[in-house]
Design an enzyme around this catalytic site. Structure first.
Site, PDB file in Angstrom:
ATOM      1  N   ASN A   1      -5.705  12.389   0.262  1.00 23.83           N
ATOM      2  CA  ASN A   1      -4.827  11.588   1.120  1.00 23.83           C
ATOM      3  C   ASN A   1      -5.717  10.806   2.088  1.00 23.83           C
ATOM      4  OD1 ASN A   1      -2.138  10.787   1.921  1.00 23.83           O
ATOM      5  ND2 ASN A   1      -2.467  11.928   3.812  1.00 23.83           N
ATOM      6  N   LYS A   2      -5.109   9.997   2.908  1.00 20.32           N
ATOM      7  CA  LYS A   2      -5.849   9.132   3.835  1.00 20.32           C
ATOM      8  C   LYS A   2      -6.919   9.902   4.607  1.00 20.32           C
ATOM      9  CE  LYS A   2      -5.561   5.589   4.230  1.00 20.32           C
ATOM     10  NZ  LYS A   2      -6.472   4.747   3.425  1.00 20.32           N
TER      11      LYS A   2
ATOM     12  N   ARG B   1       0.860  -1.182   0.000  1.00 22.33           N
ATOM     13  CA  ARG B   1       0.000   0.000   0.000  1.00 22.33           C
ATOM     14  C   ARG B   1       0.901   1.239   0.000  1.00 22.33           C
ATOM     15  NH1 ARG B   1       1.883   1.741   3.925  1.00 22.33           N
ATOM     16  NH2 ARG B   1       0.689   3.658   3.695  1.00 22.33           N
ATOM     17  N   GLY B   2       0.232   2.416  -0.031  1.00 18.01           N
ATOM     18  CA  GLY B   2       0.995   3.656  -0.152  1.00 18.01           C
ATOM     19  C   GLY B   2       1.101   3.977  -1.632  1.00 18.01           C
TER      20      GLY B   2
ATOM     21  N   ASP C   1      -2.122  11.009  -2.280  1.00 14.89           N
ATOM     22  CA  ASP C   1      -2.390   9.970  -3.282  1.00 14.89           C
ATOM     23  C   ASP C   1      -2.665  10.566  -4.653  1.00 14.89           C
ATOM     24  OD1 ASP C   1      -2.981   8.647  -0.584  1.00 14.89           O
ATOM     25  OD2 ASP C   1      -2.871   6.986  -1.995  1.00 14.89           O
TER      26      ASP C   1
HETATM   27  O1  MRU Z   1      -4.746   3.180   1.975  1.00 14.98           O
HETATM   28  P1  MRU Z   1      -3.260   3.406   2.000  1.00 14.98           P
HETATM   29  O2  MRU Z   1      -2.614   2.859   3.220  1.00 14.98           O
HETATM   30  O3  MRU Z   1      -2.592   2.972   0.726  1.00 14.98           O
HETATM   31  O4  MRU Z   1      -3.133   4.993   2.072  1.00 14.98           O
HETATM   32  C1  MRU Z   1      -1.871   5.584   2.020  1.00 14.98           C
HETATM   33  C2  MRU Z   1      -1.895   7.055   2.196  1.00 14.98           C
HETATM   34  O5  MRU Z   1      -2.931   7.674   2.275  1.00 14.98           O
HETATM   35  C3  MRU Z   1      -0.572   7.752   2.187  1.00 14.98           C
HETATM   36  O6  MRU Z   1      -0.610   8.897   2.978  1.00 14.98           O
HETATM   37  C4  MRU Z   1      -0.251   8.158   0.733  1.00 14.98           C
HETATM   38  O7  MRU Z   1      -0.379   7.070  -0.117  1.00 14.98           O
HETATM   39  C5  MRU Z   1       1.094   8.725   0.613  1.00 14.98           C
HETATM   40  S1  MRU Z   1       2.283   7.442   0.816  1.00 14.98           S
HETATM   41  C6  MRU Z   1       3.826   8.006   0.543  1.00 14.98           C
END
Ligand code: MRU
Length: 341
Positions: free
Chosen positions: A247-248, A47-48, A237
């Site tokens: 973002n998250k 993820r990320g 994202d």
């Molecule tokens: O759902 P995830 O864990 O993939 O979400 C990740 C995020 O929201 C991060 O903040 C984003 O991808 C930046 S990662 C460098």
């Protein structure tokens, strides 16, 4: 280098750390097909935003290695089919589509049969991974300029080595500050519902010996009111042309509270996160995940049976709340276009 979240296994599979199992267990998985990479992305084993782009590119390579000897047209048709499969795993992070677009460009422009194209795809996936590692480092260097010595940083989700091919995005300046012997302390939002903050960011920072304190998401506003936070650093994202970014879930609330208390709020991301084709954040597709991720925790129900739950995985923060964007190309401000800066 704090941790390697992805690599090629000796047999050519995509080797990942299964992030669902952290921090309880450190499990490495070798993914042998594009389908298993797609499933690992869907389930958040990887993820990320930057990391899922790298994983998808590598997934395309493992998914086509068995048909290397096929005629060019057949090989390219399979590349397109697997690319669609991988692109449709998660909708919000543009890095996923960016990486697959880069792979498609290489496939189409390489002359020769399947074996020749496959070799170039393998090299390109490795280059996407290596480029990301370099971008993380540059984000870290640019981010250092806004990080006062002794800073108390508040962060959300996981934006470190587990989310990228290198030392992360929003965590990159923190890793570099620590490496240079500067004092830094991080407040880590636990990040409901899947706890990327408590499970992953805390795991990374504790391993690296960086002072950090876990807080519930709800405690962030109080800490800012008590002037305990010098700067908020988050990842992204997808960043639109006008600077609105996804973002998250929870990031938007942090941005509003930071503005209210006069705390600088920075978004750190590689340029591959910029989607200048979208004028503003209302157009970003927001992933809706299963309600069960909200109503069940660690296998146990935390809501009555039949409870309805909403689970948007991301939110959109309007550009006006962002003090600055820390990218591999420097500290920048919107509007963004393809050729910037
Ligand atoms: O759902 P995830 O864990 O993939 O979400 C990740 C995020 O929201 C991060 O903040 C984003 O991808 C930046 S990662 C460098």
């Amino acid at each position: 280098m704090p941790i390697q979240a992805i690599s090629w296994s000796p047999s050519g599979a995509v080797r990942i750390i299964d992030q669902r199992a952290l921090p309880e267990a450190e499990i490495t998985r070798d993914l042998e097909s594009a389908e298993s990479v797609a499933e690992a992305i869907r389930q958040l084993q990887v993820r990320g935003a930057p990391l899922i782009g790298i994983a998808a590119a590598m997934g395309l390579v493992v998914g086509t290695r068995d048909i290397r000897t096929a005629p060019r047209s057949e090989f390219l048709a399979r590349v397109a089919e697997l690319s669609d499969l991988l692109a449709n795993t998660r909708p919000t992070a543009i890095n996923l589509r960016w990486a697959l677009h880069r792979m498609a460009g290489v496939a189409q422009s390489t002359l020769g049969d399947g074996a020749v194209v496959w070799e170039r795809l393998h090299a390109e996936a490795t280059a996407i991974w290596e480029d990301d590692r370099a971008m993380c480092r540059r984000i870290g260097e640019h981010g250092l300029t806004i990080l006062p010595d002794g800073a108390n940083v508040l962060t959300h989700c996981n934006t470190g080595a587990l989310a990228t091919g290198g030392i992360g995005t929003a965590l990159a300046p923190i890793y570099l500050a620590h490496e240079q012997g500067r004092k830094v302390h991080v407040y880590v939002d636990e990040t409901r519902p899947l706890l990327q903050g408590s499970r992953l960011t805390m795991w990374e920072l504790v391993h690296a010996g960086i002072p950090c304190t876990l807080i519930t998401d709800a405690a962030a506003a109080t800490l800012m009111r008590q002037a305990k936070v010098d700067v908020v650093l988050v990842g992204a994202d997808r960043i639109c042309a006008n600077g609105d970014f996804a973002n998250k879930i929870g990031t938007y609330g942090l941005a509003v509270v930071a503005r209210h208390h006069g705390v600088p709020f920075y978004c750190a991301a590689p340029w591959s996160t910029v989607d200048s084709s979208l004028p503003d954040g209302d157009l970003i597709p927001i992933e809706q995940r299963a309600p069960g991720e909200v109503t069940v925790m660690a296998g146990r129900p935390i809501a009555p049976e039949g409870a309805a739950a909403l689970n948007p995985a991301f939110d959109v923060t309007p550009a006006r709340y962002v003090t600055g964007f820390i990218t591999d190309r420097g500290l920048v401000q919107p509007p963004f276009s393809e050729s910037d800066p």
